[in-house]
Design a protein around this motif. Sequence first.
Motif: not given
Lengths: 230, 314
Positions: A172, A174-176, A178-179, A225, B2, B48-51
Amino acid sequence: MQYQGFDNLIYKRLPEGVSINLQPAGLTVRAYAYLWDFMFRALIIFIFSLVLNFLGDAGQGLMLVVFFIVSWGYYIFFEAKNGQTPGKKRYKLQVVQDNGLPPRIEQIILRNLLRPADAFPFAYALGMLVMFFGSEFKRIGDWAAGTMVIYCEQTDLQMVNQKIEPLAPGFSFSTEEQKLIIGFAERCDSLSVGRQYELANVLAKNINCRDQEAVTMLKRYAQYFMGQEV
Amino acid sequence: MKQNQFVRLNEARWQLFSQFDASDKDWVAVYPEQFRQICSDLALARSRQYSPALIERLNQLVQQGQQHLYQSNGFSLVHILKIFTQDFPRALYENSKYIVASTLAFWGLGLLAFLWVLIAPQHIYWFIDPMQVNQLESMYDPAGSVQTDSRSAGQDVMMFGYYVYNNIGIAFQMFGGGALLGVGALFPLLFNSFYFGAISAHIVNVGFEEPFFSFVIGHGSFELMAIVIAGAAGCKIGFSILNPGTLARKEAIKKSGMSVLPLICGAFVMLLIAAFVEAFWSSSDLPSIVKYIVGSLGWFWVLHRLYRGCRYGN
């Protein structure tokens, strides 16, 4: 103000309830734009002088009027339309108000009439100096008028190519994280191959592969993602 | 949701939004609504923290929408004229202290120089070099050819161009230079007043006052008072940096800049009038008495308007 990383974006809150980011234009690109405008101005004056030369004394007088209008009115005329002179347009720059809206005519006149102060004592020396005080790169005229010069088209990031097969990572993120991976995948095409590998190899140990393989792997993760169905 | 699903759902709407066409009436009617929708998309994408690429793209759409919705009206001479008739008097009223101070400084120093050179004629050479003095003398020499009827229409136009280029250029320089803590406005103002005072006295000394004063009285009202106003405007910008009061300096310069802008627009129109008068009226071969009468009326009108502006703002 939101996140202020080491990019030079400025965040402005809009009345619509959302904030947008603006990228102020720095010294170099504005100097290039200035030189282009300078050339255009010289060209306009040259063309008029060819015609007015035939009119004798009156032509000389009209020439001075043209010279006056071009040297003071050129910027005001073009910037009043959409904040862009031909030189600024070439480099995709634009004058906007402090809050990101198109400038009002009063502001355009003011920022351009204050050019003598910026040009003091020669070659915009004072204006350049003033630009270094503050993250918005304002010269004196910009300070007084409440305007700034921004890039109207920011660097165009490529969306991840939809044809890449998504792949769920075995562990897994983390969100960070993934960004970061999505960011990498999006910027990939603008980087040199060597740089792509260098960045991807940071994760070499975790994903058990290197170089081209690692780059492809990260792109597939990114695709996953972002929600491509597996 | 998503990101890819979000994009699939909204892609068509974004495409449509980016192809805005101002000539399409139906489009214009729904545009603000579409704009707010895009704004909300951007807010969603952020939270939503999209790209970055997606956020970037929406950001650009919002900026594009702003450009259309909050467009400025463009530039027209009608606008300048409106500033001259409406905002200019109000700005005179708001900045009346600066106008009065600038007027006193200009005329005070000018009078000083005038009296000085009148009493001690040879002192003109302290301030102005002999070449220039000779040139000026020949300009106003009644027997000469410069300010007399032997001037052609072409030369009139040439002088008009020169006055526009030189005088309005000086006024704009003073305004812009004023931002240098007022020095760039104050120095030219005082220099010009001293120069003007000394020259007039010298012309009187050599006995050419008839052609000189009949020449300057016509346009002097507009020209000199416009220079005074431009000086006052420049000084105010400079002093607002020196003494911002309770405001931050960056706010003070913004505020003073906006409040004096109509002044420089007014000075611009006045100087344009002055250039016309100077080139085509002052140099004409009408009898001096006509020029004196018309010039005096001009002075009366200008001073009256400025007084009303400073006093009542209309």
